[in-house]
Design an enzyme around this catalytic site. Structure first.
Site, short mmCIF file in Angstrom:
data_model
loop_
_atom_site.label_atom_id
_atom_site.label_comp_id
_atom_site.label_asym_id
_atom_site.label_seq_id
_atom_site.Cartn_x
_atom_site.Cartn_y
_atom_site.Cartn_z
N LYS A 70 -29.69 20.36 70.37
CA LYS A 70 -30.61 21.47 70.16
C LYS A 70 -31.99 21.09 70.69
CE LYS A 70 -32.08 24.30 66.14
NZ LYS A 70 -31.86 24.41 64.67
N SER A 144 -30.20 28.84 63.22
CA SER A 144 -31.02 28.78 64.41
C SER A 144 -30.40 27.96 65.54
CB SER A 144 -32.40 28.21 64.08
OG SER A 144 -32.32 26.87 63.62
N SER A 168 -29.04 26.68 59.23
CA SER A 168 -29.15 26.75 60.69
C SER A 168 -28.04 26.04 61.43
CB SER A 168 -30.50 26.19 61.14
OG SER A 168 -31.54 27.09 60.85
#
Length: 334
Positions: A70, A144, A168
């Site tokens: 990420k 997320s 997330s």
């Protein structure tokens, strides 16, 4: 190629001489080109560099295994954007967890999209595009850690790293039918990770199977004296046999479905289905969980998100996604 990228399969193919890490990395980039770089990815490692890395990879437990991170996790020489171009910087050093994985032979492919500053659970708050479900582009990916989940579910990498503060990691894993692990705070180092909520964040792991997740976790979990939250007494990560009878906790009380009758119907049906298959349905009090969630987005913990962004929100507020901006600025009243 139609090769599955699950770790056990790649390990078997490498042992039998059926393929090589260089060939797998080449195939990964071919798959990415076919699907398109955006919206799943923000930055890719140059293909030649990744192939060179595969050629010289350490023969550890993750030898020749492609992975992604990420884009709030530092990788040396690559920009860390947190899905905000005006925040971006080039990292001098990789996050501790990335260093550990590469030392054991894993091959980094690139950095994935996310809800800006890891603020959101739907995966739609990014100027780099909106990742969608690996099964149906009409549905959201969850966030997320949107790109990290989609990259694994779409067969682009064997595993990926995300972060998880309030779902997330687990939410996009569930939405894309893969395994998502949120480890206990302090097990995986957060050094080199831009925080959303420093006291609550953890690095999460996405993979195709439970066994793959355990393999990655056993490498990623290590004491790091540079992480203020690291646990020197951290237990080894092990899998335990599932109990003969599954126990499923089900929230009681007023559960918000926000007027979505279909969602509520499917939720109720899933509980009935688990019960029909022999699971024990255990009622749990939902109220404390709702109170904790409110602290993350409408309480004092929002101040940690605001601190992580620094003065950017005051210097150039338009650089920040409007929904994210409204959440961050709400911290001024907390």
């Amino acid at each position: 190629m139609t090769i599955s990228l699950d770790i056990a399969n790649l390990e078997r193919l490498y042992a039998q001489g059926g393929t090589t890490p260089e060939q797998i990395v080449s195939e990964v980039y071919a798959r990415i080109r076919r699907k398109g770089v955006q919206p799943d990815w923000i930055t890719l490692v140059e293909e030649d560099a990744a192939i060179a890395r595969a050629r010289s990879a350490a023969r550890g437990p993750l030898y020749g295994i492609p992975f992604a991170v990420k884009d709030n996790i530092d990788v040396a020489g690559l920009p860390t954007t947190c899905a905000c171009r005006d925040f971006a910087y080039v990292a001098d050093r990789s996050a501790t967890v990335v260093e550990l994985l590469e030392q054991e032979g894993a091959i980094l492919i690139g950095k994935t999209n996310l809800d800006q500053f890891a603020t959101g659970l739907n995966g739609t708050r990014s100027p780099y595009g909106i990742p969608t479900s690996a099964f149906n582009p009409d549905y959201i990916s969850g966030g997320s850690s949107s790109g990290s989940a989609v990259a694994v579910a779409s067969g682009l990498v064997s595993f990926s790293l995300g972060t998880d503060t309030a779902g997330s990691g687990r939410v996009p894993a569930a939405f894309n039918n893969i395994v998502g692990l949120k480890p206990t705070k302090g097990l995986i180092s957060m050094r080199g990770v831009v925080p959303a909520c420093r006291t609550q964040d953890v690095v999460s792991i996405f993979a195709l199977t439970v066994a793959d997740t355990a393999r990655v976790a056993s490498t990623a979990i290590a004491f790091d004296e540079e992480d203020a939250f690291a646990r020197a007494d951290a237990p080894r990560f092990t899998l335990q046999a599932a109990p003969q009878r599954l126990r499923v906790g089900v929230p009681q009380g007023d559960i918000p479905f926000f007027g979505d009758e279909q969602y509520e119907s499917l939720y109720r049906a899933s509980i009935d289905r688990m019960a029909s298959r022999g699971a024990d349905i255990i009622p749990i009090d939902y109220a404390p969980f709702a109170q904790a969630a409110a602290m993350l987005y409408a309480g004092p913990w929002v101040a940690e998100r605001l601190a992580a962004v620094g003065d950017l929100i005051h210097r150039n507020p338009d650089a920040i996604h409007p929904v994210v901006r409204s959440i961050l600025l709400g911290a001024r009243d907390k």
